[in-house]
Design an enzyme around this catalytic site. Sequence first.
Site, PDB file in Angstrom:
ATOM      1  CD  GLU A   1      36.225   5.410  10.238  1.00  0.00           C
ATOM      2  OE1 GLU A   1      35.259   5.638  10.995  1.00  0.00           O
ATOM      3  OE2 GLU A   1      36.125   5.318   9.006  1.00  0.00           O
TER       4      GLU A   1
ATOM      5  CG  ASP B   1      34.585   2.961   4.736  1.00  0.00           C
ATOM      6  OD1 ASP B   1      34.051   1.922   4.297  1.00  0.00           O
ATOM      7  OD2 ASP B   1      35.448   3.609   4.119  1.00  0.00           O
TER       8      ASP B   1
END
Length: 632
Positions: free
Chosen positions: A424, A501
């Site tokens: 990520e 997230d």
Amino acid sequence: MSSNNYTGEQIEVLKGLEAVRKRPGMYIGNTAERGLHQLVYEAVDNAVDEALAGYAKNVSVILYKGGACSVEDDGRGIPVDLHAEEKMPSVEVVMTILHAGGKFGKGGYKVAGGLHGVGISVVNALSEEMVTRVKRDGYQYEIRFSRGLTTQKLKRLGRAEGQGTYQWFKPDTEMFETTEFHWDVLAKRLRELAFLNRGLAIVLRDERGDQLRERTFKFDGGIISFVEWLNEKKDPLHPIVSTHNERDGVDVEVAMQWTDTYNELIYSYANNINTTEGGMHLTGFRTAISNAVNAYARKRGMLKESESNLSTDDCMEGLTAVVSVKLVDPQFEGQTKTKLGNAKVRNIVYGLLNERLDFFFEENPKFARAIVDKCMQAQRAREAAKKARDLSRRKNALDGSGLPGKLVDCKSTDPKESEIFLVEGDSAGGTAKGGRDPNTQAILPLRGKIINVEKARLDKVLANEEIRTMITALGTGFGDEFDESKLRYHKIIVMTDADVDGSHIRTLLLTFFYRQMKPLVENGYVYIAQPPLYGIRKGKKQWYAYSEIELKSVVGEDGKDFAIQQYKGLGEMDAEQLAVTTMEVGNRRLKRITVEDAVEAEQIFTDLMGDKVESRKQYIFEYARSVKNLDL
Ligand code: 0RA
């Protein structure tokens, strides 16, 4: 019983139960979490059988402090009379002799497939202690065991009203890696059983914590309620269509409903066992739907003579369904014994459902038209996706290697030893690049949120750069053209932050893999990296903790003199720390993703990305709560 005067029967018992304790995996799959919960399912299946036979109406499962569990039903009670052949009470035979359950020939549909139906004696063999109480004929009886051996012969306790069976057992800590039952895991299976057995009340009660937790699962609508529940957050195109019928000894139940979503959600069962590998009942179901939809579309002129039939997949788009069959001699096949093999079931399901659908379409032309429209749109989208795919393939062929520029590839070209980390964010990607083993570990940083796969059709999904990059890097293609033999890395490791997230991105990736590259999930190529939650320092010593429990075990309850750092993101570690804790073979921990994990991700994904704002709010609320619990 003293050890120097075993009778012939007792030696037989010992042999059987020794086999179970020597190779528990052969009977319950494994001795990890899965196998532990299997013990409860085994006891519950017995109780549900008694309900299927028409005697029990209530089942209750209780989790006790100290690790024990009990399963109680209000059926006829296991017989306590003397078993002529074995010369001991029937209940003792059932509890101590392997596969004794079937000897009684209870009639009705006996659940006996896959890991199930191994018999309650297996639970007994793998329990430190087990107590069985039976209420029958105005009395209560009790018998006790330890690790499968009788420690207290059957005795009559006194007069008692009613009837039923109570099984209390404490899983053996010597046999299991963990003996902690999980509420969510049990609740999911008990809810499913309650859906599959209309009207049966199943209570789950947890007495382990400070606060009592209890839920009752009871659905008078059976699998109709199941479909209602699955579609709770979706917009249906019509009321649920259902059928319940018996033909040639096979009991068939189907409930189904198309929604305006783009994915099929079909659960199939044989004798209450989730047949994840499908089988004859599922084949009959799919053929019936495809034939009924095409026949109606032709009859009403929605499909012209010159046009080709709608494919079965086109007809399944947006369909939620539960197919449940019950039969006396189910044949379970396939790798995990979850594929129904009885050929006659195919035609029976086909015939019953085809009839029902023809009738429904004729009676409800408005709904029929909406369903056919939906299937025709799916067909058009599929054709568009194929065009888009051909285009993107040609484009790739033009730019040399075809590998995306953002990919930091490994030196090895042997997929078996190669790994790819999907990381990520660019900054964590940089750290991972510094910490990797360049010979076997590739890094692909993924930026931003990946496209909303739930709302988007295949052609749009492809337009998303993150998805395209990933597909190219993996090498397999996707959807109908997925080719496992072209996979460039045999470990695909998702590495995201431990925040909301990160959890979104993980959910998105798992859902994408599950929907578009299913064999990757089924064959165990997908993993989740487990970065530590805490870094702990004392003087020159450094530890890492991956859970609250580990943190406590290092610092104790008060934790004086320790410097504790809580990692909220991968970015808070330097390359060496990330390598040592999360990436390096031998030190790291990886969680291998199972189909169950992916199905769960898909459900969360639907909640998150679906049209219903309410469910998104609910998810964020629940997530926030679980994060708060983590902080405690
Ligand atoms: C064999 C025969 C009968 C009942 C049962 C087994 C039975 C087993 C279990 C296991 C859990 N709960 C159960 N309830 C019943 C029927 C004997 C009769 O005719 O009364």
